[in-house]
Design a protein around this motif. Sequence first.
Motif, PDB file in Angstrom:
ATOM      1  N   LEU A  87       0.944  -1.262  -0.119  1.00 57.61           N
ATOM      2  CA  LEU A  87       0.021  -0.033   0.016  1.00 57.61           C
ATOM      3  C   LEU A  87       0.696   1.255   0.020  1.00 57.61           C
ATOM      4  CD1 LEU A  87      -2.561  -0.926   2.689  1.00 57.61           C
ATOM      5  CD2 LEU A  87      -2.758  -1.367   0.216  1.00 57.61           C
ATOM      6  N   PRO A  88       0.425   2.315  -0.502  1.00 59.94           N
ATOM      7  CA  PRO A  88       1.035   3.642  -0.297  1.00 59.94           C
ATOM      8  C   PRO A  88       1.163   4.291   1.100  1.00 59.94           C
ATOM      9  CG  PRO A  88      -0.609   3.647  -2.033  1.00 59.94           C
ATOM     10  CD  PRO A  88      -0.822   2.368  -1.420  1.00 59.94           C
ATOM     11  N   GLN A  89       1.797   5.026   1.275  1.00 58.65           N
ATOM     12  CA  GLN A  89       2.281   5.548   2.626  1.00 58.65           C
ATOM     13  C   GLN A  89       1.060   5.989   3.215  1.00 58.65           C
ATOM     14  OE1 GLN A  89       5.455   8.401   3.164  1.00 58.65           O
ATOM     15  NE2 GLN A  89       4.465   9.272   4.956  1.00 58.65           N
ATOM     16  N   ALA A  90       0.204   6.816   2.817  1.00 57.69           N
ATOM     17  CA  ALA A  90      -0.981   7.217   3.402  1.00 57.69           C
ATOM     18  C   ALA A  90      -2.134   6.177   3.701  1.00 57.69           C
ATOM     19  CB  ALA A  90      -1.741   8.301   2.527  1.00 57.69           C
ATOM     20  N   ASP A  91      -2.133   5.357   2.711  1.00 54.62           N
ATOM     21  CA  ASP A  91      -3.185   4.378   3.001  1.00 54.62           C
ATOM     22  C   ASP A  91      -2.666   3.129   4.036  1.00 54.62           C
ATOM     23  OD1 ASP A  91      -5.053   5.031   1.043  1.00 54.62           O
ATOM     24  OD2 ASP A  91      -4.075   3.960  -0.797  1.00 54.62           O
ATOM     25  N   ALA A  92      -1.155   3.040   4.147  1.00 53.06           N
ATOM     26  CA  ALA A  92      -0.960   1.972   4.939  1.00 53.06           C
ATOM     27  C   ALA A  92      -0.887   2.618   6.469  1.00 53.06           C
ATOM     28  CB  ALA A  92       0.659   1.638   4.579  1.00 53.06           C
ATOM     29  N   ALA A  93      -0.596   3.990   6.527  1.00 50.55           N
ATOM     30  CA  ALA A  93      -0.706   4.627   7.867  1.00 50.55           C
ATOM     31  C   ALA A  93      -2.396   4.525   8.256  1.00 50.55           C
ATOM     32  CB  ALA A  93      -0.206   5.950   7.834  1.00 50.55           C
ATOM     33  N   SER A  94      -3.182   4.636   7.446  1.00 49.30           N
ATOM     34  CA  SER A  94      -4.519   4.963   7.771  1.00 49.30           C
ATOM     35  C   SER A  94      -5.122   3.608   8.256  1.00 49.30           C
ATOM     36  CB  SER A  94      -5.222   5.429   6.661  1.00 49.30           C
ATOM     37  OG  SER A  94      -6.991   5.221   7.012  1.00 49.30           O
ATOM     38  N   VAL A  95      -4.553   2.562   7.564  1.00 46.58           N
ATOM     39  CA  VAL A  95      -4.997   0.918   7.935  1.00 46.58           C
ATOM     40  C   VAL A  95      -4.307   1.042   9.270  1.00 46.58           C
ATOM     41  CG1 VAL A  95      -4.812  -1.384   7.361  1.00 46.58           C
ATOM     42  CG2 VAL A  95      -5.447   0.236   5.600  1.00 46.58           C
ATOM     43  N   ALA A  96      -3.218   1.003   9.499  1.00 47.48           N
ATOM     44  CA  ALA A  96      -2.552   0.769  10.794  1.00 47.48           C
ATOM     45  C   ALA A  96      -3.383   1.500  11.739  1.00 47.48           C
ATOM     46  CB  ALA A  96      -0.850   1.331  10.564  1.00 47.48           C
ATOM     47  N   LEU A 137     -10.324  -1.150  -3.734  1.00 45.93           N
ATOM     48  CA  LEU A 137     -10.514  -2.331  -2.713  1.00 45.93           C
ATOM     49  C   LEU A 137     -10.318  -3.521  -3.663  1.00 45.93           C
ATOM     50  CD1 LEU A 137     -10.713  -3.302  -0.041  1.00 45.93           C
ATOM     51  CD2 LEU A 137     -13.401  -3.355  -0.328  1.00 45.93           C
ATOM     52  N   ARG A 138     -10.875  -3.336  -4.964  1.00 51.43           N
ATOM     53  CA  ARG A 138     -10.676  -4.661  -5.945  1.00 51.43           C
ATOM     54  C   ARG A 138      -9.171  -4.810  -6.347  1.00 51.43           C
ATOM     55  NH1 ARG A 138     -15.000  -2.481  -9.040  1.00 51.43           N
ATOM     56  NH2 ARG A 138     -17.166  -3.107  -8.445  1.00 51.43           N
ATOM     57  N   GLN A 139      -8.383  -3.648  -6.491  1.00 49.43           N
ATOM     58  CA  GLN A 139      -7.104  -3.526  -6.803  1.00 49.43           C
ATOM     59  C   GLN A 139      -6.285  -4.333  -5.594  1.00 49.43           C
ATOM     60  OE1 GLN A 139      -5.324   0.113  -7.497  1.00 49.43           O
ATOM     61  NE2 GLN A 139      -3.485  -0.570  -7.528  1.00 49.43           N
ATOM     62  N   HIS A 140      -6.742  -4.314  -4.549  1.00 50.72           N
ATOM     63  CA  HIS A 140      -5.835  -4.792  -3.257  1.00 50.72           C
ATOM     64  C   HIS A 140      -6.815  -5.646  -2.704  1.00 50.72           C
ATOM     65  CE1 HIS A 140      -2.798  -1.804  -3.612  1.00 50.72           C
ATOM     66  NE2 HIS A 140      -3.473  -0.942  -3.840  1.00 50.72           N
ATOM     67  N   GLY A 141      -7.808  -6.263  -3.324  1.00 56.38           N
ATOM     68  CA  GLY A 141      -8.663  -7.227  -2.614  1.00 56.38           C
ATOM     69  C   GLY A 141      -8.136  -8.208  -1.881  1.00 56.38           C
ATOM     70  N   LEU A 142      -7.244  -9.085  -2.455  1.00 57.18           N
ATOM     71  CA  LEU A 142      -6.628 -10.504  -1.613  1.00 57.18           C
ATOM     72  C   LEU A 142      -5.832 -10.001  -0.691  1.00 57.18           C
ATOM     73  CD1 LEU A 142      -6.247 -13.299  -1.741  1.00 57.18           C
ATOM     74  CD2 LEU A 142      -4.666 -13.225  -3.511  1.00 57.18           C
ATOM     75  N   PHE A 143      -5.155  -9.190  -0.767  1.00 52.56           N
ATOM     76  CA  PHE A 143      -4.153  -8.590   0.318  1.00 52.56           C
ATOM     77  C   PHE A 143      -5.022  -7.969   1.448  1.00 52.56           C
ATOM     78  CE2 PHE A 143      -1.765  -5.002   2.129  1.00 52.56           C
ATOM     79  CZ  PHE A 143      -0.655  -5.839   2.771  1.00 52.56           C
TER      80      PHE A 143
END
Length: 313
Positions: free
Chosen positions: A83-92, A218-224
């Motif tokens: 994931l990009p930085q902003a998305d990874a930080a948000s999920v974390a 979400l589809r793009q990273h669905g499995l992950f």
Amino acid sequence: MQIDPVVLFFLLGLAAGIAKSDLKLPSALYETLSVFLLLAIGIKGGLALAKQPMMEILPQAMLVLLMGCLIPLLIYPLLRLKLPQADAASVAAHYGSASVVTFAVGVAFLTRLAVPYESQTTLFLALLEMPALVVGVILARLGGDAKQATGHGWGKLMHEVLLGKSIVLLLGGLAIGYIAGPEGIKPVDKLYLDLFKPVLTLFLLEMGLVVAGKVGALRQHGLFMLIVGVGLPVALSWVGIGFGMLMGLSLGGVTLLATLAASASYIAAPAAMRMAVPQANPALSLGASLGVTFPFNLLVGIPLYHQFAIAVA
């Protein structure tokens, strides 16, 4: 198991968005709902804090805060693999924070089994909202150099993080609840306590619409994200179990702390991240936390974490 109405409102918004309905909440209303929810969560935590002898639970509270900081720091590097930085930080931040409804289901589960637990676990729930959000915002805004990330130095960055609207509302609500106490808060408790869940339904209706609008990502990273949504709670439950044993909690207390560690916020974190990290895609964080982790915890996770706690008790 009966589905909580708040989840049904999210699904309504999601379905309406996918179906291209013209349903839309005014932006000013969404902002108001966010302010209300963050403030109400803080007040609830302050009320729980006011009922506890401070010096007895202070060491436990500090450990819970440490756990809240540690979880996003542990999972952020893993999320950055995809994931990009902003998305990874948000999920974390979502997974470092906690789910109120999951906690409530955990309490009901223990009550049904007649397993006692410590009353301060409600305080732990409130405390877990805060540190992960601060860490998440810092992770989102730093690429190693605060000035490069924000145009300002560390002082300005920390000012934005600690005095941002979401953090101020949570801390302010915590202080109000603690200072006022259960008696003092009575004139406004019908607003901030009784109406919490009805307001939450409208908030999640809007979040369903938001997620539907970004479902392509979400589809793009669905499995992950599916792996994240199932794998993270199981792994993080052991973090909660470890901290619970370190704190000397009972079997029920360890189970609830494991449940809190394994849960992911879909109230405070979405509101805070949308305010503080608007470039993050809410479809990823909400898709994993609410679409995968939440039902997994309700159907499988909570009984599993209880068995984990029994195994190490």
